[in-house]
Design an enzyme around this catalytic site. Structure first.
Site, mmCIF file in Angstrom:
data_model
loop_
_atom_site.group_PDB
_atom_site.id
_atom_site.type_symbol
_atom_site.label_atom_id
_atom_site.label_comp_id
_atom_site.label_asym_id
_atom_site.label_seq_id
_atom_site.Cartn_x
_atom_site.Cartn_y
_atom_site.Cartn_z
ATOM 1 N N ARG A 69 0.835 -1.211 0.000
ATOM 2 C CA ARG A 69 0.000 0.000 0.000
ATOM 3 C C ARG A 69 0.866 1.257 0.000
ATOM 4 O O ARG A 69 0.397 2.330 -0.360
ATOM 5 C CB ARG A 69 -0.965 -0.006 1.185
ATOM 6 C CG ARG A 69 -0.309 -0.069 2.539
ATOM 7 C CD ARG A 69 -1.357 -0.058 3.623
ATOM 8 N NE ARG A 69 -0.816 -0.495 4.903
ATOM 9 C CZ ARG A 69 -1.501 -0.534 6.015
ATOM 10 N NH1 ARG A 69 -2.767 -0.171 6.020
ATOM 11 N NH2 ARG A 69 -0.948 -0.938 7.139
ATOM 12 N N SER A 173 -5.245 -17.952 10.074
ATOM 13 C CA SER A 173 -4.585 -18.271 11.334
ATOM 14 C C SER A 173 -5.354 -19.354 12.072
ATOM 15 O O SER A 173 -6.582 -19.418 11.995
ATOM 16 C CB SER A 173 -4.532 -17.008 12.200
ATOM 17 O OG SER A 173 -4.128 -17.337 13.504
ATOM 18 N N TYR A 233 -9.066 -9.924 15.793
ATOM 19 C CA TYR A 233 -8.205 -10.604 14.817
ATOM 20 C C TYR A 233 -8.687 -12.050 14.599
ATOM 21 O O TYR A 233 -8.807 -12.514 13.466
ATOM 22 C CB TYR A 233 -6.765 -10.571 15.344
ATOM 23 C CG TYR A 233 -5.756 -11.225 14.445
ATOM 24 C CD1 TYR A 233 -5.295 -10.578 13.306
ATOM 25 C CD2 TYR A 233 -5.254 -12.493 14.740
ATOM 26 C CE1 TYR A 233 -4.355 -11.184 12.480
ATOM 27 C CE2 TYR A 233 -4.319 -13.101 13.923
ATOM 28 C CZ TYR A 233 -3.870 -12.442 12.791
ATOM 29 O OH TYR A 233 -2.945 -13.038 11.979
HETATM 30 P P1 NDP Z 1 3.357 -7.782 8.734
HETATM 31 O O1 NDP Z 1 2.713 -6.792 9.623
HETATM 32 O O2 NDP Z 1 4.823 -7.821 8.620
HETATM 33 O O3 NDP Z 1 2.756 -7.695 7.268
HETATM 34 C C1 NDP Z 1 1.453 -7.326 7.021
HETATM 35 C C2 NDP Z 1 1.432 -6.732 5.647
HETATM 36 O O4 NDP Z 1 0.081 -6.386 5.304
HETATM 37 C C3 NDP Z 1 2.238 -5.429 5.550
HETATM 38 O O5 NDP Z 1 2.922 -5.417 4.332
HETATM 39 C C4 NDP Z 1 1.164 -4.362 5.581
HETATM 40 O O6 NDP Z 1 1.527 -3.163 4.960
HETATM 41 C C5 NDP Z 1 0.106 -5.074 4.785
HETATM 42 N N1 NDP Z 1 -1.198 -4.415 4.845
HETATM 43 C C6 NDP Z 1 -1.922 -4.072 5.918
HETATM 44 N N2 NDP Z 1 -3.041 -3.436 5.544
HETATM 45 C C7 NDP Z 1 -3.032 -3.383 4.194
HETATM 46 C C8 NDP Z 1 -3.886 -2.828 3.222
HETATM 47 N N3 NDP Z 1 -5.012 -2.192 3.551
HETATM 48 N N4 NDP Z 1 -3.570 -2.985 1.915
HETATM 49 C C9 NDP Z 1 -2.436 -3.611 1.550
HETATM 50 N N5 NDP Z 1 -1.562 -4.110 2.431
HETATM 51 C C10 NDP Z 1 -1.853 -3.998 3.741
HETATM 52 O O7 NDP Z 1 2.810 -9.184 9.282
HETATM 53 P P2 NDP Z 1 2.981 -10.703 8.809
HETATM 54 O O8 NDP Z 1 3.928 -10.817 7.705
HETATM 55 O O9 NDP Z 1 3.161 -11.469 10.022
HETATM 56 O O10 NDP Z 1 1.494 -10.990 8.294
HETATM 57 C C11 NDP Z 1 1.176 -11.448 7.008
HETATM 58 C C12 NDP Z 1 -0.119 -12.235 7.087
HETATM 59 O O11 NDP Z 1 0.074 -13.382 7.906
HETATM 60 C C13 NDP Z 1 -1.272 -11.458 7.730
HETATM 61 O O12 NDP Z 1 -2.474 -11.754 7.042
HETATM 62 C C14 NDP Z 1 -1.322 -12.054 9.128
HETATM 63 O O13 NDP Z 1 -2.599 -11.922 9.699
HETATM 64 C C15 NDP Z 1 -0.967 -13.496 8.847
HETATM 65 N N6 NDP Z 1 -0.512 -14.243 9.995
HETATM 66 C C16 NDP Z 1 0.622 -13.858 10.660
HETATM 67 C C17 NDP Z 1 1.029 -14.595 11.765
HETATM 68 C C18 NDP Z 1 2.267 -14.245 12.510
HETATM 69 O O14 NDP Z 1 2.545 -14.924 13.519
HETATM 70 N N7 NDP Z 1 3.054 -13.260 12.086
HETATM 71 C C19 NDP Z 1 0.255 -15.746 12.258
HETATM 72 C C20 NDP Z 1 -0.912 -16.061 11.476
HETATM 73 C C21 NDP Z 1 -1.268 -15.320 10.386
HETATM 74 P P3 NDP Z 1 2.277 -1.972 5.788
HETATM 75 O O15 NDP Z 1 3.712 -2.365 5.869
HETATM 76 O O16 NDP Z 1 2.021 -0.778 4.930
HETATM 77 O O17 NDP Z 1 1.624 -1.897 7.130
#
Ligand code: NDP
Length: 314
Positions: A69, A173, A233
């Site tokens: 984004r 998740s 969440y």
């Molecule tokens: P991060 O916070 O590192 O990554 C999340 C990403 O989503 C970031 O790039 C963020 O962008 C982006 N994002 C948020 N809102 C939007 C939007 N409106 N449009 C486009 N992009 C958006 O976390 P993770 O890598 O850990 O998470 C990735 C996925 O894995 C998520 O869906 C999370 O729920 C899921 N997950 C993670 C777990 C964990 O333990 N980490 C466990 C289970 C599931 P920006 O950098 O701009 O904020």
């Protein structure tokens, strides 16, 4: 108690070791349904698990669109991979913004014409550690559930018709599980409705999240039987899990040659910004099951939930 924790850690470590070994086995020619012309899109890929999925998919030889984004941050992230020789392109995409989604679709149509794989990774979580606040529930449900649905609906018409099927992978998740050790859901009515895949509809899932948000607004959610930790969440991921099943059912009605397979997976507790870099697996390991699912050889697996390359129950 300590014993059972140790046992499950041992089991997890063993499984992760097995997966590391599996990762060293290259895909054979007959398994590789993709080429360098195969296009994969990953949302929220400027960092964390999304970035890793881009890296791994590009490593397998696909053309991967890293989306973010924030334009500057995304360009920088893509540059790291491009400089490493990966076939990675970048475009801005905010899954909460309909004009951004539309612009992205136009760009895909113009530059690539279609996509083969969509990985819905973008997500937010405002609860860290044992804190539990529902203050940002609207944002969490809008992004994780409605944002994911919006980008899926926009991308389906752009998914390539091919005999091996196009693929949608949703990053969810175990916190959204309806049954089992990880499920913290106490609302039996919600559980029964979301478990019954035959009568499950998108409307039922929408109504479930609306009811949750209504209770948050009224201040009654605590007695609503929702999970008591990572509440908003967990509800958002429960909704995406259920939606994945509805979507898979709908998409399975498409004629042969136009199939789209939709599955979801839990990456584990991953060391990323979202967890404050706590967690017990690296982003690389967390990304693995998503990449494996996206590349499944020519088999019609759809509407399922996975973790560590194995099917798990919803
Ligand atoms: P991060 O916070 O590192 O990554 C999340 C990403 O989503 C970031 O790039 C963020 O962008 C982006 N994002 C948020 N809102 C939007 C939007 N409106 N449009 C486009 N992009 C958006 O976390 P993770 O890598 O850990 O998470 C990735 C996925 O894995 C998520 O869906 C999370 O729920 C899921 N997950 C993670 C777990 C964990 O333990 N980490 C466990 C289970 C599931 P920006 O950098 O701009 O904020």
């Amino acid at each position: 108690m300590v014993g059972s924790k140790e046992k499950s850690k041992e089991k997890r470590d063993k499984r992760l070791q097995e997966i590391s070994l599996l990762r060293t086995i290259p895909y054979s020619d007959h398994q590789r349904w993709w080429t360098s012309e195969t296009v994969a899109v990953v949302t929220g890929a400027n960092r964390g698990i999304g970035f890793e999925m881009v890296r791994q998919l590009a490593g397998h030889g696909l053309t991967v669109i890293l989306t973010s984004r924030d334009e500057n941050v995304g360009v920088e992230a893509a540059k790291i991979l491009q400089e490493g020789g990966f076939n990675v392109d970048f475009h801005r995409l905010d899954i909460l913004d309909s004009s951004s989604i539309q612009e992205f679709c136009e760009w895909i149509k113009e530059k690539y014409g279609f996509i083969d794989v969509l990985i819905n990774n973008a997500g937010v979580n405002y609860n860290v550690g044992s804190d539990n606040s529902v203050e940002f529930s609207h944002m969490v449900i809008s992004t994780n559930y409605y944002g994911t649905k919006n980008i899926i609906n926009a991308m389906i018409p752009l998914m390539r018709h091919a005999c091996q099927g196009a693929r949608i992978v949703n990053v969810t998740s175990r916190l959204g599980r309806l049954k089992g050790r990880h499920s913290k859901l106490e609302n039996e009515d919600v559980r029964a409705k979301l478990m019954d895949v035959d009568s499950l509809t998108e409307e039922i899932v929408d109504k479930t999240v609306s009811e949750f948000l209504k209770q948050v607004e009224e201040g009654t959610w605590e007695s609503g039987g929702w999970p008591h930790s990572f509440t908003d969440y967990s509800v958002s991921k429960m909704a995406v899990n259920a939606y994945t099943r509805v979507l898979a059912k709908e998409l399975s009605e498409r004629p042969e040659g136009e199939k789209i397979y939709a599955n979801c997976f839990c990456p584990g507790w991953v060391k990323t910004a979202m967890t404050g870099y706590a967690g017990n697996v690296s982003a690389e390991d967390g990304a693995d099951t998503g990449v494996w699912l996206a590349l499944l050889p020519d088999q019609a697996i759809t509407g399922k939930f996975f973790a560590e390359r194995r099917e798990i129950s919803f």
